[in-house]
Motif scaffolding. Structure first.
Motif, PDB file in Angstrom:
ATOM      1  N   GLY A  94       0.838  -1.214   0.000  1.00  0.00           N
ATOM      2  CA  GLY A  94       0.000   0.000   0.000  1.00  0.00           C
ATOM      3  C   GLY A  94       0.860   1.245   0.000  1.00  0.00           C
ATOM      4  N   ALA A  95       1.915   1.234   0.817  1.00  0.00           N
ATOM      5  CA  ALA A  95       2.802   2.401   0.899  1.00  0.00           C
ATOM      6  C   ALA A  95       3.490   2.635  -0.441  1.00  0.00           C
ATOM      7  N   ILE A  96       3.962   1.514  -1.057  1.00  0.00           N
ATOM      8  CA  ILE A  96       4.637   1.656  -2.357  1.00  0.00           C
ATOM      9  C   ILE A  96       3.677   2.268  -3.382  1.00  0.00           C
ATOM     10  N   LEU A  97       2.437   1.784  -3.392  1.00  0.00           N
ATOM     11  CA  LEU A  97       1.452   2.305  -4.350  1.00  0.00           C
ATOM     12  C   LEU A  97       1.166   3.775  -4.090  1.00  0.00           C
ATOM     13  N   ALA A  98       1.088   4.137  -2.823  1.00  0.00           N
ATOM     14  CA  ALA A  98       0.813   5.538  -2.481  1.00  0.00           C
ATOM     15  C   ALA A  98       1.930   6.439  -2.995  1.00  0.00           C
ATOM     16  N   VAL A  99       3.182   5.967  -2.831  1.00  0.00           N
ATOM     17  CA  VAL A  99       4.322   6.750  -3.329  1.00  0.00           C
ATOM     18  C   VAL A  99       4.274   6.829  -4.853  1.00  0.00           C
ATOM     19  N   ALA A 100       3.988   5.667  -5.499  1.00  0.00           N
ATOM     20  CA  ALA A 100       3.956   5.626  -6.962  1.00  0.00           C
ATOM     21  C   ALA A 100       2.875   6.556  -7.500  1.00  0.00           C
ATOM     22  N   ASP A 101       1.743   6.618  -6.782  1.00  0.00           N
ATOM     23  CA  ASP A 101       0.645   7.469  -7.223  1.00  0.00           C
ATOM     24  C   ASP A 101       1.096   8.921  -7.298  1.00  0.00           C
ATOM     25  N   LYS A 102       1.900   9.330  -6.300  1.00  0.00           N
ATOM     26  CA  LYS A 102       2.400  10.710  -6.296  1.00  0.00           C
ATOM     27  C   LYS A 102       3.521  10.879  -7.333  1.00  0.00           C
ATOM     28  N   LEU A 103       4.326   9.826  -7.474  1.00  0.00           N
ATOM     29  CA  LEU A 103       5.517   9.909  -8.326  1.00  0.00           C
ATOM     30  C   LEU A 103       5.146   9.933  -9.805  1.00  0.00           C
ATOM     31  N   PHE A 104       4.182   9.085 -10.166  1.00  0.00           N
ATOM     32  CA  PHE A 104       3.825   8.955 -11.579  1.00  0.00           C
ATOM     33  C   PHE A 104       2.559   9.725 -11.921  1.00  0.00           C
ATOM     34  N   VAL A 105       2.272  10.750 -11.142  1.00  0.00           N
ATOM     35  CA  VAL A 105       1.016  11.469 -11.376  1.00  0.00           C
ATOM     36  C   VAL A 105       1.030  12.090 -12.777  1.00  0.00           C
ATOM     37  N   VAL A 106      -0.081  11.889 -13.497  1.00  0.00           N
ATOM     38  CA  VAL A 106      -0.204  12.450 -14.842  1.00  0.00           C
ATOM     39  C   VAL A 106      -0.911  13.796 -14.711  1.00  0.00           C
ATOM     40  N   LYS A 107      -0.200  14.829 -15.122  1.00  0.00           N
ATOM     41  CA  LYS A 107      -0.783  16.166 -14.978  1.00  0.00           C
ATOM     42  C   LYS A 107      -1.847  16.362 -16.054  1.00  0.00           C
ATOM     43  N   GLN A 108      -3.097  16.473 -15.605  1.00  0.00           N
ATOM     44  CA  GLN A 108      -4.170  16.732 -16.545  1.00  0.00           C
ATOM     45  C   GLN A 108      -4.660  18.149 -16.302  1.00  0.00           C
ATOM     46  N   ASP A 109      -4.862  18.864 -17.403  1.00  0.00           N
ATOM     47  CA  ASP A 109      -5.351  20.225 -17.272  1.00  0.00           C
ATOM     48  C   ASP A 109      -6.704  20.197 -16.558  1.00  0.00           C
ATOM     49  N   SER A 110      -6.812  20.921 -15.459  1.00  0.00           N
ATOM     50  CA  SER A 110      -8.052  20.861 -14.695  1.00  0.00           C
ATOM     51  C   SER A 110      -9.225  21.412 -15.493  1.00  0.00           C
ATOM     52  N   ARG A 111      -8.896  22.200 -16.531  1.00  0.00           N
ATOM     53  CA  ARG A 111      -9.986  22.781 -17.323  1.00  0.00           C
ATOM     54  C   ARG A 111     -10.712  21.717 -18.133  1.00  0.00           C
ATOM     55  N   VAL A 112     -10.002  20.589 -18.445  1.00  0.00           N
ATOM     56  CA  VAL A 112     -10.646  19.527 -19.218  1.00  0.00           C
ATOM     57  C   VAL A 112     -11.898  19.034 -18.492  1.00  0.00           C
ATOM     58  N   GLU A 113     -11.762  18.825 -17.186  1.00  0.00           N
ATOM     59  CA  GLU A 113     -12.906  18.347 -16.410  1.00  0.00           C
ATOM     60  C   GLU A 113     -14.002  19.389 -16.356  1.00  0.00           C
ATOM     61  N   GLU A 114     -13.583  20.660 -16.201  1.00  0.00           N
ATOM     62  CA  GLU A 114     -14.578  21.740 -16.146  1.00  0.00           C
ATOM     63  C   GLU A 114     -15.365  21.815 -17.444  1.00  0.00           C
ATOM     64  N   VAL A 115     -14.614  21.750 -18.569  1.00  0.00           N
ATOM     65  CA  VAL A 115     -15.259  21.810 -19.881  1.00  0.00           C
ATOM     66  C   VAL A 115     -16.198  20.620 -20.050  1.00  0.00           C
ATOM     67  N   LEU A 116     -15.709  19.454 -19.644  1.00  0.00           N
ATOM     68  CA  LEU A 116     -16.507  18.235 -19.783  1.00  0.00           C
ATOM     69  C   LEU A 116     -17.813  18.358 -18.996  1.00  0.00           C
ATOM     70  N   GLU A 117     -17.727  18.990 -17.843  1.00  0.00           N
ATOM     71  CA  GLU A 117     -18.921  19.126 -17.027  1.00  0.00           C
ATOM     72  C   GLU A 117     -19.922  20.093 -17.654  1.00  0.00           C
ATOM     73  N   ALA A 118     -19.394  21.110 -18.350  1.00  0.00           N
ATOM     74  CA  ALA A 118     -20.276  22.099 -18.962  1.00  0.00           C
ATOM     75  C   ALA A 118     -20.950  21.561 -20.219  1.00  0.00           C
ATOM     76  N   LEU A 119     -20.363  20.523 -20.817  1.00  0.00           N
ATOM     77  CA  LEU A 119     -20.922  19.976 -22.062  1.00  0.00           C
ATOM     78  C   LEU A 119     -22.166  19.134 -21.764  1.00  0.00           C
ATOM     79  N   PRO A 120     -23.012  18.952 -22.788  1.00  0.00           N
ATOM     80  CA  PRO A 120     -24.248  18.193 -22.552  1.00  0.00           C
ATOM     81  C   PRO A 120     -23.999  16.737 -22.168  1.00  0.00           C
ATOM     82  N   GLY A 121     -22.883  16.145 -22.643  1.00  0.00           N
ATOM     83  CA  GLY A 121     -22.569  14.780 -22.259  1.00  0.00           C
ATOM     84  C   GLY A 121     -23.387  13.717 -22.967  1.00  0.00           C
ATOM     85  N   VAL A 122     -23.922  14.051 -24.149  1.00  0.00           N
ATOM     86  CA  VAL A 122     -24.717  13.065 -24.894  1.00  0.00           C
ATOM     87  C   VAL A 122     -23.812  12.187 -25.756  1.00  0.00           C
TER      88      VAL A 122
END
Lengths: 267, 189
Positions: A22-50
């Motif tokens: 668990g500890a190794i995974l927790a470290v890996a999660d921080k180490l290999f974090v993929v930086k995603q533009d937070s605006r992608v989620e915002e835009v996705l939420e504003a879209l109709p989603g059909v």
């Protein structure tokens, strides 16, 4: 004491292993974090989603990514219209691109049960694409709407219903311009027209005038009367069909009065 | 050296994990539609298998055996494999987003891929040392990839053919896999 050992050792060893992993995974999660533009989620939420794909991207997620990376315009979602475009331009911090003009689907055929002749009785699958395979469908006019309702079934927004006259009715207030009906129609008799203009030639026939008159009472015979009366020269006759240039058209309605077959109407 | 080569080729051909031992059938059918994805899956499995067999071997030799906890083998190995797959998933997502998208659902599915667990347990059963374990793991993964790529190549061709509707898709793939297994059993004789 033996009992204690028998229980404690396995519990501790397996539990300890779990903790370590668990500890190794927790470290890996921080180490290999993929930086995603937070605006992608915002835009996705504003879209109709059909996920209709009307924007040209495979689903809302791909469109959101394209918007954030600057490949797609903020008003690229034809379903969300101005509301979504405004929201996206706020998220993306751009302005002055949102437009309220939208295209809605209209049926370019008025050949219903009474006005258009039928050349055979069709008993096959209730689907226009299937009927079209059999000698161009049941209608005498091969360009017209067969009225089997494939467009109704493909519309994800319930914007199309079947009228009593055997032709589909398009509700432009529900239409989002996603083009699905137009792409599904084997006759290509569905047209996307700007909502603000409302005079259209509601005929799809490229047959010569005499041939049109034989099979349909309301078909365009390309007589040219509409083009003559048009004050802005917005109408052109080509391929045996009158076409109104919606940019030039001023919605005066003179062509409607001039048309001998009533194929031009306000839509 | 000869012994290591024997272990390797035995795992690739004679005792092929998919076609002889019938382990890892789920990804064998799930990811064998395109050669590209089956190669990617094979590489991910190779990575996981090699690491998992090393770690499970160490745990068996230095934790379970001294404490007399042999009966905890299965649950411990599953724990190791599950965490490893999670780790690989994070790693692949960072290093190669394309591969991550291509593998999709099947990367987490390695968690429950019995080929990995089977390999770990077989290593212990055969009393392999650490070097033999690694060679066996790589061999098993190469054999897995080989079977996957062969089936993917056949299925790519099959897609262009006119197949009776009842056989289209998975049924035909199962038949092809059966014939493949027969062909691979030829190595044993």
């Amino acid at each position: 004491m033996d009992y204690f050992r028998d229980i404690a050792v396995p519990v501790l060893s397996v539990g300890g292993l779990g903790l370590i992993f668990g500890a190794i995974l927790a470290v890996a999660d921080k180490l290999f974090v993929v930086k995603q533009d937070s605006r992608v989620e915002e835009v996705l939420e504003a879209l109709p989603g059909v996920n209709c794909g009307a924007c040209g991207y495979p689903g809302c997620g791909a469109f959101a990514e394209a918007v954030v990376s600057g490949q797609a315009p903020v008003n690229g979602c034809p379903v969300g219209r101005k509301k979504v475009a405004d929201e996206l331009s706020r998220i993306m911090n751009v302005s002055g691109v949102a437009s309220d003009e939208r295209y809605v689907a209209k049926l370019a055929c008025r050949g219903n049960k009474e006005t258009a002749k039928v050349k055979m009785v069709y008993h096959g699958i209730k689907d226009c694409r299937a009927a079209n395979q059999i000698n161009g469908g049941p209608k005498a006019c091969v360009y017209g709407c067969m009225g089997l309702g494939t467009c109704i079934r493909v519309c994800p927004f319930d914007a199309i219903g079947m009228g009593n006259d055997g032709l589909p009715v398009f509700h432009s207030e529900l239409c989002t311009g996603c083009n699905r009906c137009r792409n599904a129609c084997p006759k290509q008799v569905i047209r996307m027209v700007p909502q603000s203009t409302n005079v259209e030639v509601m005929c799809n026939s490229l047959a010569k005038g005499a041939a049109v008159l034989k099979v349909c009472k309301v078909g365009c015979i390309a007589c040219g009367k509409c083009a003559k009366v048009c004050p802005t020269n917005a109408i052109e006759i080509g391929d045996n069909l009158a076409v109104i240039d919606q940019v030039e058209c001023i919605n005066c309605g003179k062509c409607i009065e001039a048309c001998p077959t009533n194929s031009i109407v306000r839509v | 050296m000869t012994e290591l080569l024997m272990i390797f080729f035995a795992a690739v051909f004679f005792n092929n994990f998919v076609l002889y031992r019938f382990l890892g059938i789920c990804p064998f059918f799930g990811v064998s539609k395109r050669i590209e994805t089956s190669l990617g899956m094979g590489m991910a499995v190779m990575f996981v298998m090699t690491l998992a067999s090393i770690i499970t071997w160490l745990i068996q030799g230095y934790l379970l055996n001294p404490l007399g906890l042999g009966y905890l083998q299965t649950i411990t190995f599953i724990l190791v494999i599950a965490s490893l797959v999670q780790f690989v998933e994070l790693f692949v997502q960072k290093v190669s987003p394309t591969l991550y998208k291509a593998l999709g659902i099947f990367l987490p599915l390695i968690t429950t891929n019995c080929a990995v667990l089977g390999l770990a347990i077989l290593n212990i059963d055969f009393n392999y040392n650490i070097l033999q374990t690694v060679v066996h793991a790589v061999g098993a993964a190469v054999g897995f990839t080989l079977a996957l790529v062969i089936l993917a190549g056949i299925r790519e061709k099959l897609e262009l053919n006119d197949v009776p509707r009842a056989f289209a898709g998975i049924p035909l793939a199962l038949i092809v896999a059966g014939i493949l297994a027969l062909a691979f059993s030829g190595f044993v004789l």
